[in-house]
Scaffold this motif. Sequence first.
Motif, PDB file in Angstrom:
ATOM      1  N   VAL A 116    -100.971  83.416  60.791  1.00  0.00           N
ATOM      2  CA  VAL A 116    -101.879  83.460  61.789  1.00  0.00           C
ATOM      3  C   VAL A 116    -101.912  82.746  63.156  1.00  0.00           C
ATOM      4  CG1 VAL A 116    -103.683  83.781  59.632  1.00  0.00           C
ATOM      5  CG2 VAL A 116    -103.032  81.558  60.727  1.00  0.00           C
ATOM      6  N   ARG A 119    -102.507  85.013  66.163  1.00  0.00           N
ATOM      7  CA  ARG A 119    -104.042  85.110  66.450  1.00  0.00           C
ATOM      8  C   ARG A 119    -104.672  83.842  66.923  1.00  0.00           C
ATOM      9  NH1 ARG A 119    -108.131  85.531  61.142  1.00  0.00           N
ATOM     10  NH2 ARG A 119    -110.229  85.473  62.466  1.00  0.00           N
ATOM     11  N   ILE A 120    -104.343  82.578  66.258  1.00  0.00           N
ATOM     12  CA  ILE A 120    -104.849  81.195  66.675  1.00  0.00           C
ATOM     13  C   ILE A 120    -104.630  81.075  68.262  1.00  0.00           C
ATOM     14  CG2 ILE A 120    -104.904  78.795  66.544  1.00  0.00           C
ATOM     15  CD1 ILE A 120    -104.460  79.236  63.495  1.00  0.00           C
ATOM     16  N   TYR A 199    -110.518  82.538  64.037  1.00  0.00           N
ATOM     17  CA  TYR A 199    -110.012  82.039  62.826  1.00  0.00           C
ATOM     18  C   TYR A 199    -110.557  80.569  62.432  1.00  0.00           C
ATOM     19  CZ  TYR A 199    -106.516  79.929  59.682  1.00  0.00           C
ATOM     20  OH  TYR A 199    -105.982  79.443  58.255  1.00  0.00           O
ATOM     21  N   GLY A 244    -115.659  81.433  59.299  1.00  0.00           N
ATOM     22  CA  GLY A 244    -114.402  80.402  59.979  1.00  0.00           C
ATOM     23  C   GLY A 244    -114.013  79.338  59.147  1.00  0.00           C
TER      24      GLY A 244
END
Length: 274
Positions: A116, A119-120, A199, A244
């Motif tokens: 991830v 994405r972060i 996220y 989240g």
Amino acid sequence: MKCALLAMLLAAFGNAAVAAADEGLSFKGQWRQGAMLLGHAPQGTKIVFDGHDLALTPYGSFVIGLDRDEKSPATLQVTLPGQAQKTLSYAVAPGKWKVQRINGLPKSEVNPPQAVMARIHRESQEIRDVRAKSSDLIGFTQHFIWPVRGRISSVFGSQRILNGEPKQPHYGVDVAVPTGTPVKAAADGVVSLVAQNLYFTGGTLMIDHGHGVQSVYCHLSRIEVKDGEAVKQGQTVALSGQSGRATGPNLHWGVSWFDNHVDAMALTGSMPRN
Ligand SMILES: [Zn+2]
């Protein structure tokens, strides 16, 4: 006698306040890490702080946000109309932040999984891009209100150290409220970000209050306004939730000045009783 009086004045107001009055500038607020200061200057004054050219409202108001980790002294380059540029320095008092150490956590709870990370990074860049913008809105001059009322479960500035690894400080204030609690705009502004599922912060809303000041509302279950929509202080803009990475239902509320994080609670005063 004259010297004693001056010493008393300096003790009462500090060198900085006296110097600032001499320069035609005045400030409301404290030179302290995490504080936001409202300033006033004669029209046409040019002020540079932290690489930003500060805009003045038609009434001569401007705003400065001191980061949680602001270095002391804070230095302003000030050019009053028809005068030479001067440098004004202000001692910044250190904030008193909580430190929370938790050891023996599983690795997956200390660092997000590799999968991830892209994405972060993308999501945090999106937020940085919003914070980099400045508008002529003047909502920042209002006295901010609490977006929700409830028990404060985490304050601004706390440093968490997980398994000995210092993590990003807590840049907001968390208020523990049941999912579905109406969330009000802290001040007048224009919606600058609507994200349904980030996220870390889940349903996330940002409001631009002008001159680099933005507020952010996180872990929302529903967002009731659109990007670019004008909102009034006290208007319901969202419903709280637990989306989240949240350990329980709460509203995480933060305020920033460009990329400096300031203590939202310092803008509202303490939580009013219900
Ligand atoms: Zn939080």
